[in-house]
Design a protein around this motif. Structure first.
Motif, short mmCIF file in Angstrom:
data_model
loop_
_atom_site.label_atom_id
_atom_site.label_comp_id
_atom_site.label_asym_id
_atom_site.label_seq_id
_atom_site.Cartn_x
_atom_site.Cartn_y
_atom_site.Cartn_z
N GLU A 1 1.00 -1.38 -0.01
CA GLU A 1 0.02 -0.01 -0.01
C GLU A 1 0.87 1.29 0.09
O GLU A 1 0.45 2.25 -0.76
N ARG A 2 2.06 1.12 0.64
CA ARG A 2 2.90 2.41 0.70
C ARG A 2 3.50 2.78 -0.80
O ARG A 2 3.49 3.81 -1.19
N LEU A 3 4.00 1.51 -1.32
CA LEU A 3 4.28 1.89 -2.72
C LEU A 3 3.24 2.43 -3.60
O LEU A 3 3.64 3.30 -4.47
N ILE A 4 2.33 1.64 -3.40
CA ILE A 4 1.08 1.95 -4.58
C ILE A 4 0.71 3.33 -4.31
O ILE A 4 0.32 4.34 -5.26
N THR A 5 0.40 3.93 -3.02
CA THR A 5 0.10 5.13 -2.54
C THR A 5 1.21 6.19 -3.14
O THR A 5 0.84 7.38 -3.58
N LEU A 6 2.44 6.00 -3.00
CA LEU A 6 3.57 6.93 -3.77
C LEU A 6 3.30 7.21 -5.25
O LEU A 6 3.50 8.08 -5.62
N PHE A 7 3.02 6.26 -5.79
CA PHE A 7 2.80 6.15 -7.32
C PHE A 7 1.53 6.78 -7.54
O PHE A 7 1.48 7.35 -8.62
N GLN A 8 0.52 6.44 -6.87
CA GLN A 8 -0.65 6.77 -7.29
C GLN A 8 -0.63 8.45 -7.06
O GLN A 8 -1.51 9.11 -7.62
N ARG A 9 0.07 8.97 -6.11
CA ARG A 9 0.14 10.19 -5.89
C ARG A 9 0.54 11.31 -6.91
O ARG A 9 0.05 12.35 -7.32
N SER A 10 1.48 10.69 -7.63
CA SER A 10 2.42 11.72 -8.42
C SER A 10 2.80 10.92 -9.79
O SER A 10 3.66 11.81 -10.52
N ALA A 11 2.65 9.87 -10.00
CA ALA A 11 3.14 9.08 -11.17
C ALA A 11 2.39 9.48 -12.58
O ALA A 11 3.22 9.60 -13.68
N ALA A 12 1.18 9.54 -12.46
CA ALA A 12 0.30 10.06 -13.78
C ALA A 12 0.92 11.28 -14.46
O ALA A 12 0.78 12.32 -13.89
N ASN A 13 1.29 11.11 -15.61
CA ASN A 13 1.77 12.30 -16.56
C ASN A 13 0.46 12.85 -17.12
O ASN A 13 -0.43 12.07 -17.81
N PRO A 14 0.09 14.11 -16.90
CA PRO A 14 -1.20 14.69 -17.54
C PRO A 14 -1.19 14.71 -19.15
O PRO A 14 -2.02 14.68 -19.59
N ALA A 15 0.12 14.50 -19.68
CA ALA A 15 0.06 14.34 -20.97
C ALA A 15 -0.25 13.02 -21.42
O ALA A 15 0.04 12.48 -22.78
N GLY A 16 -0.18 11.96 -20.50
CA GLY A 16 -0.24 10.75 -20.97
C GLY A 16 0.85 9.81 -20.30
O GLY A 16 1.86 10.26 -20.14
N GLY A 17 0.49 8.50 -20.17
CA GLY A 17 1.40 7.72 -19.40
C GLY A 17 1.82 7.94 -18.07
O GLY A 17 1.14 8.52 -17.35
N PHE A 18 3.08 7.68 -17.80
CA PHE A 18 3.51 7.92 -16.28
C PHE A 18 5.05 8.22 -16.32
O PHE A 18 5.75 8.02 -17.01
N PHE A 19 5.21 9.31 -15.12
CA PHE A 19 6.64 9.60 -14.99
C PHE A 19 7.39 8.39 -14.07
O PHE A 19 6.58 7.62 -13.41
#
Length: 279
Positions: A32-50
């Motif tokens: 859950e800790r790892l998922i929360t980290l990526f869920q918070r800021s990984a989505a790139n608004p232009a598509g895909g992920f950072f």
């Protein structure tokens, strides 16, 4: 604490760690800790992920048209958020959808078929078609199908069609490796790494569809890499091969995906897969 004459005490007589309720709660908490980290800021608004730094900041491989996104990164994120959705973690569904959209509309080559290795906001920055990346497209599509994403079957059918048309070498029972955008072969290299991940992906496709042909193909790869070659190498997993599937002991390639020598972690990955595939 005093150990026995054979070495320090490691609790070997206690219940298996994976069966202890407290340990299982700890594992879930780490997930859950790892998922929360990526869920918070990984989505790139232009598509895909950072990609993210340890503190959760996006790391952008900047180009003239924004950050570059590699195929195996986009697909792995879809797979991981599908697992998060299965765990019941809220918000994972939106990130699955975010990744699925980018796979179909940006990584997919609508002209020549297959999936680009790397893209940015304007199109492909590395248009090669790689078996390693396509294995993860099949994994992502299979995971998305298990959780019911409406576009998953379309993606899985397309990716497996590409696999059968261009990558799969039925005589060898394994995948070829790398092609140009127009499907001209780029080299005669054959690799363990892409085949190992394709085994994982084909097993996932079988789980998602119950179509036995995918499991049959996974077993053929395991038979070649493990039952034939690893057995002959005293169970060391050889990484690099010639076009005729003979071990290439002097090969030195990409340090990330094709490092010289052997990669012990791949033996651990195969151990997990072989617990589910009877070779």
């Amino acid at each position: 604490m005093q150990g026995s004459k054979d070495g320090p005490w490691i609790g070997a007589e206690a219940p298996r760690m994976v069966e202890r309720p407290v340990h299982r709660r700890w594992l879930l908490g780490e997930a859950e800790r790892l998922i929360t980290l990526f869920q918070r800021s990984a989505a790139n608004p232009a598509g895909g992920f950072f990609n993210l730094a340890e503190d959760g900041r996006p790391l952008a491989e900047a180009g003239p048209h924004g950050s570059r996104r590699k195929l195996h990164e986009t697909t792995r994120m879809v797979h991981c958020f599908a697992i998060a959705h299965q765990l019941g973690l809220p918000g994972a569904d939106r990130l699955i959808d975010h990744g699925m959209d980018f796979l179909w509309n940006s990584h997919r080559d609508a002209r020549d078929g297959g999936y680009f290795w790397e893209v940015d906001g304007e199109g492909p920055t590395n248009p090669t078609k790689q078996a390693y990346g396509h294995a993860f497209v099949i994994l992502a599509a299979s995971s998305a199908l298990v959780v019911g994403h409406p576009d998953a079957r379309r993606l899985l059918d397309d990716a497996t069609g590409v696999l059968l048309q261009w990558f799969w070498d039925d005589a060898a029972g394994a995948t070829t490796e790398e092609y140009a955008r127009d499907w001209q072969s780029l080299d005669t290299y054959r690799g363990q790494n892409s085949n190992m991940h394709l085994t994982e992906a084909l097993m996932a496709a079988f789980e998602a569809t119950s179509e036995a042909r995918w499991l049959d193909m996974a077993e053929r790869i395991a038979g070649l890499i493990i039952d034939r070659h690893a057995r002959a190498q005293r169970w060391r997993v050889a990484e690099h091969f010639t076009e005729g599937w003979e071990v290439d002991r002097v090969y030195e390639g990409d340090p990330m995906f094709r490092p010289a020598g052997t990669t012990p972690g791949h033996a651990l990955e195969w151990s997990r897969l072989l617990g589910l595939v009877d070779v």
